[in-house]
Design a protein around this motif. Sequence first.
Motif, PDB file in Angstrom:
ATOM      1  N   GLY A 231       0.793  -1.219   0.000  1.00  0.00           N
ATOM      2  CA  GLY A 231       0.000   0.000   0.000  1.00  0.00           C
ATOM      3  C   GLY A 231       0.825   1.267   0.000  1.00  0.00           C
ATOM      4  N   PHE A 232       2.132   1.141   0.281  1.00  0.00           N
ATOM      5  CA  PHE A 232       3.013   2.312   0.337  1.00  0.00           C
ATOM      6  C   PHE A 232       4.092   2.292  -0.741  1.00  0.00           C
ATOM      7  CE2 PHE A 232       1.133   2.034   4.494  1.00  0.00           C
ATOM      8  CZ  PHE A 232       0.942   3.356   4.869  1.00  0.00           C
ATOM      9  N   TYR A 233       4.379   1.120  -1.296  1.00  0.00           N
ATOM     10  CA  TYR A 233       5.402   0.998  -2.328  1.00  0.00           C
ATOM     11  C   TYR A 233       4.758   0.429  -3.586  1.00  0.00           C
ATOM     12  CZ  TYR A 233       8.612   1.606   1.606  1.00  0.00           C
ATOM     13  OH  TYR A 233       9.273   2.086   2.705  1.00  0.00           O
ATOM     14  N   ALA A 234       4.620   1.256  -4.584  1.00  0.00           N
ATOM     15  CA  ALA A 234       3.904   0.853  -5.808  1.00  0.00           C
ATOM     16  C   ALA A 234       4.628  -0.260  -6.549  1.00  0.00           C
ATOM     17  CB  ALA A 234       3.730   2.072  -6.721  1.00  0.00           C
ATOM     18  N   THR A 235       5.941  -0.364  -6.398  1.00  0.00           N
ATOM     19  CA  THR A 235       6.707  -1.367  -7.138  1.00  0.00           C
ATOM     20  C   THR A 235       6.809  -2.698  -6.402  1.00  0.00           C
ATOM     21  OG1 THR A 235       8.762  -0.517  -6.170  1.00  0.00           O
ATOM     22  CG2 THR A 235       8.059   0.418  -8.285  1.00  0.00           C
ATOM     23  N   TYR A 236       6.303  -2.763  -5.173  1.00  0.00           N
ATOM     24  CA  TYR A 236       6.409  -3.983  -4.390  1.00  0.00           C
ATOM     25  C   TYR A 236       5.137  -4.801  -4.534  1.00  0.00           C
ATOM     26  CZ  TYR A 236       7.318  -7.075  -0.426  1.00  0.00           C
ATOM     27  OH  TYR A 236       7.540  -8.177   0.364  1.00  0.00           O
ATOM     28  N   GLU A 237       5.277  -6.077  -4.896  1.00  0.00           N
ATOM     29  CA  GLU A 237       4.115  -6.920  -5.182  1.00  0.00           C
ATOM     30  C   GLU A 237       3.757  -7.866  -4.041  1.00  0.00           C
ATOM     31  OE1 GLU A 237       4.699  -8.940  -8.842  1.00  0.00           O
ATOM     32  OE2 GLU A 237       4.812  -7.112 -10.053  1.00  0.00           O
ATOM     33  N   ALA A 238       4.745  -8.414  -3.333  1.00  0.00           N
ATOM     34  CA  ALA A 238       4.491  -9.375  -2.235  1.00  0.00           C
ATOM     35  C   ALA A 238       3.608 -10.517  -2.723  1.00  0.00           C
ATOM     36  CB  ALA A 238       3.870  -8.673  -1.038  1.00  0.00           C
ATOM     37  N   ALA A 239       4.121 -11.278  -3.691  1.00  0.00           N
ATOM     38  CA  ALA A 239       3.337 -12.353  -4.297  1.00  0.00           C
ATOM     39  C   ALA A 239       3.027 -13.477  -3.320  1.00  0.00           C
ATOM     40  CB  ALA A 239       4.084 -12.910  -5.512  1.00  0.00           C
TER      41      ALA A 239
END
Length: 271
Positions: A231-239
Amino acid sequence: MSATDIPPPQSPGSGVASTYRTGRTVMALMLREMSTRYGRSPGGYIWAILEPLGGVFILAIGFSLLLRNPPLGNNFILFYATGFVPFILYQNVSTMVARALKFSRPLLRYPVVSWMDAIIARFVLNALTGILVGHIVIFIVLMLTDSRAMLDVMPILTVIGLVLLLSLGVGMLNCALSGLIDAWDMIWSVATRPLFIASGVLFLYEDMPRGAQDILWYNPLFHIVGLARTGFYATYEAAYVSELYVVGFSLIALFMGIVLLYRYHRDILTR
């Protein structure tokens, strides 16, 4: 059918009156806890904000001296705040729910106050307090740091819901177990002592070895922290995040806690 077999009529407002009575009881318990926890200490609710805020800044400054860059983004304070805030919300709410019966034991002697009233009051008060404090902490962090974060509201709202559901489930289960097992509080404290490290507050799931990932995946807080960072890092996906797993884990704990408290709450209160 005889006249004695006919059930007595219920007044139309009996259900409404019962709900209103429960609402008043819960509100009274909430006001009592507010005055007990914050009304007698200098500063009152200010400490509820300063404590997590100080924890975020001290932790971030300490690790910024040891590491050149945070695992995600370019700001240590924001990175640790996005993990610390949901973790401390879970920790505070679940702990307060687990101690609800002990805290309200004198009042539970009155028939009008039920064990569920005590748990609901503690859960609602601490959930609202934790959400407010979390928003203030994140707002201050964003204002004081030039992070330029692009917030995604939906993951953040989902995280709040998952944290509250998990803390309620774990809290109710611990409330029952601590009342039935004398040493449970000590056992739980020792077992969850590494939880801060094992929940991804200080590092990313993707940076861990495969063997550690296979173990840590079963920690529902790891999923919550990972989702919070999306929710704070647009490039982070956490699949790796599975919201269904967190919901299932929480509901199982909640069901077990309700069953145990419904069956043994009288035994717990008389111990």
